[in-house]
Design an enzyme around this catalytic site. Structure first.
Site, mmCIF file in Angstrom:
data_model
loop_
_atom_site.group_PDB
_atom_site.id
_atom_site.type_symbol
_atom_site.label_atom_id
_atom_site.label_comp_id
_atom_site.label_asym_id
_atom_site.label_seq_id
_atom_site.Cartn_x
_atom_site.Cartn_y
_atom_site.Cartn_z
ATOM 1 N N GLU A 203 68.863 48.176 60.889
ATOM 2 C CA GLU A 203 68.540 48.680 59.665
ATOM 3 C C GLU A 203 69.299 49.375 59.019
ATOM 4 O OE1 GLU A 203 64.188 50.277 59.439
ATOM 5 O OE2 GLU A 203 63.575 48.080 59.559
ATOM 6 N N HIS B 150 72.067 35.604 84.266
ATOM 7 C CA HIS B 150 71.510 34.487 84.756
ATOM 8 C C HIS B 150 71.051 33.667 83.526
ATOM 9 C CE1 HIS B 150 72.306 35.109 89.041
ATOM 10 N NE2 HIS B 150 72.067 36.529 88.678
ATOM 11 N N LYS C 161 57.442 41.613 52.989
ATOM 12 C CA LYS C 161 56.253 42.254 52.892
ATOM 13 C C LYS C 161 55.561 41.655 51.440
ATOM 14 C CE LYS C 161 57.351 46.885 54.935
ATOM 15 N NZ LYS C 161 57.361 48.250 54.760
HETATM 16 O O1 PA5 Z 1 63.259 52.824 59.969
HETATM 17 C C1 PA5 Z 1 62.344 52.577 59.239
HETATM 18 O O2 PA5 Z 1 62.440 53.483 58.197
HETATM 19 C C2 PA5 Z 1 61.286 51.765 59.436
HETATM 20 O O3 PA5 Z 1 61.502 50.867 60.505
HETATM 21 C C3 PA5 Z 1 60.014 52.353 59.477
HETATM 22 O O4 PA5 Z 1 59.829 53.216 60.537
HETATM 23 C C4 PA5 Z 1 58.812 51.362 59.593
HETATM 24 O O5 PA5 Z 1 58.905 50.297 58.586
HETATM 25 C C5 PA5 Z 1 57.239 51.901 59.647
HETATM 26 O O6 PA5 Z 1 57.449 52.564 58.181
HETATM 27 P P1 PA5 Z 1 55.994 53.616 58.214
HETATM 28 O O7 PA5 Z 1 56.262 54.776 59.198
HETATM 29 O O8 PA5 Z 1 56.040 54.034 56.764
HETATM 30 O O9 PA5 Z 1 54.823 53.118 58.724
#
Ligand code: PA5
Length: 447
Positions: A289, A310, A424
């Site tokens: 990310e 394996h 989303k």
């Molecule tokens: O690293 C990030 O920002 C994302 O993976 C969020 O943690 C994830 O989308 C969850 O978001 P939130 O904590 O707002 O529910």
């Protein structure tokens, strides 16, 4: 070893680049470190995690520990609701530190931790509700934005169950929210219902939040020592911020980016202890990310050896040469088992008698590393002495810091994730969320 906290060995990567290339990449990494620490890089408003270990207040640690002691008395099971960065750090730490068969052994001193809101499977949540029908439980609901669909759906279901079982007042004793200090539906809902809340600092994003209550609270509730974890991260904070060409974090960031530039597009994090499988999941999310944007970024993958030797071993040894490996190695296992001699030797294994299972594991590790290097897969080895709270804390901080530097080397913002929004929007449209009507029409025409 404790002085440096972790060891990084680049011998297995060196055949794949020149000294000059390495020196240039180190210079680049050092300049990215300066950018990260200067607070002037892209997304700098989300670099609060840099100071978390040294600035976590005693008050917060005690508050978390007190809640953990309270819940130990009332809950057999604690549900941790969250997704992405609001889930993977806690899951990684708890899996790494727990007895592999603790759930089956029973007689636990601390509540069993289960996770929810990290998927939208109807089957998963139904089975979780079967468990909550039968066990006394409490729930930590974690969402920085307070609006993420997966955890919100899981919490709605669990909240309804609690209110029937424990009433509104009883529910308020069994629910804690970890969220923004002021924004989001989870914050307003918690204030209305009188739930205790812990704050995720404004300047810390999800995947950099394991050392905030997002990770610390579930880890403490599972019975693990968060002070040690913060101490390990603190040792690493000092080390990383010091910089210098010999610094493990600089060497790691420099080498992985250099390999990427030389066509090694996929980094595989390798472990030889199944307890680290979720640590790899945390690491993949952190790097995936943070770096995967603007058409750039190393693709983070992981394997659990020797299991995956394996399955994926063949590809790694002999498939397309776009891979490099980072082996996360643990110096000493906490426990081991000696292989005995057997008079009949029907299985032909007497050559192993007197050796331990971990010795076999180590030889598999060394043998595999050499074979993969010979097969054209550069190898970085990162070693910590033990798998415990201290070293896990240090690893969390190390990889976060390395990720910040690496992303700046690629000239991208490590702290946003615009790409996650696209699925989303489509999901909301297909679920008839008000405001998404036009998109829904467009999407349905494509089906
Ligand atoms: O690293 C990030 O920002 C994302 O993976 C969020 O943690 C994830 O989308 C969850 O978001 P939130 O904590 O707002 O529910």
């Amino acid at each position: 070893m404790l002085e440096n906290v972790i060891q990084i060995d680049l011998k297995g990567a060196k055949p794949f680049f020149t000294d000059k290339e390495y020196a240039e990449s180190v210079t680049d990494a050092l300049s990215s470190l300066d950018t990260l620490l200067s607070g002037k890089g892209r997304g700098a408003e989300f670099t609060g995690w840099l100071n978390l270990p040294s600035q976590t207040e005693e008050k917060l640690i005690s508050e978390i520990e007190n809640l953990a002691s309270e819940w130990k008395k009332i809950a057999e099971v604690v549900v941790v609701i969250g997704i992405g960065g609001s889930y993977l750090g806690a899951k990684a730490a708890i899996e790494s530190l727990s007895h592999s068969f603790g759930l089956h052994l029973g007689n636990r001193e601390w509540p069993a931790i289960v996770f929810a809101g990290q998927n939208l499977s109807g089957e998963y949540i139904s089975e979780l509700m079967d468990l909550l029908e039968k066990r006394e439980s409490a729930t930590i609901v974690i969402s920085k934005s307070g609006t993420t669909t997966e955890p919100a759906v899981a919490f709605r279901i669990i909240k309804e169950h609690y209110e029937k079982k424990y009433g509104k007042t009883g529910t308020a004793k069994r629910v804690v929210a970890v969220t923004d200090s002021s924004k989001g539906a989870l914050k307003s809902l918690s204030d209305t219902e009188g739930y205790k809340t812990f704050v995720i600092p404004d300047d810390v994003g999800g995947r950099y939040s394991v050392l905030t209550p997002v990770g610390l609270l579930p880890i403490a509730v599972a019975g693990f020592n968060i002070r040690e974890m913060i101490a390990g991260a603190g040792r690493m904070e000092t080390l990383c911020k010091k910089g210098g060409a010999d610094n493990p974090v600089i060497r790691y960031a420099a080498v992985r980016n250099l390999l990427y530039g030389n066509g090694k597009k996929i980094e595989i994090l390798v472990n030889y202890n199944p307890k680290l499988a979720y640590f790899s999941e945390w690491w993949k999310q952190l790097f995936g990310e943070s770096e995967g944007k603007e058409g750039k970024g190393i693709f983070p993958a992981s394997v659990n050896f020797t299991t995956d030797l394996h399955s994926m071993g063949q590809y790694i040894q002999d498939g397309e040469r776009i891979l490099f490996e980072t082996v996360l190695s643990i110096g000493d296992a906490d426990r081991d088992f000696e292989i005995s001699a057997n008079e009949d030797n029907l299985d032909g294994l007497n050559f192993l008698s007197g050796k331990s299972v971990e010795q076999c594991n180590k030889m598999a590790e060394i043998g595999t590393r050499l074979a993969h290097i010979d097969g054209g897969v550069p190898n970085i080895a990162i070693t910590v002495e033990r798998l415990n709270e201290f070293y896990l804390g240090s690893l969390f901080y190390f990889f976060e810091f390395a990720c910040g530097i690496s992303a700046y080397m690629l000239e991208i913002n490590p702290f946003d994730q615009q790409g996650v929004e696209d699925y989303k929007k489509n999901m909301f449209a297909l679920l008839d969320k008000p405001g998404f009507e036009q998109l829904a029409e467009k999407l349905r025409r494509r089906l």
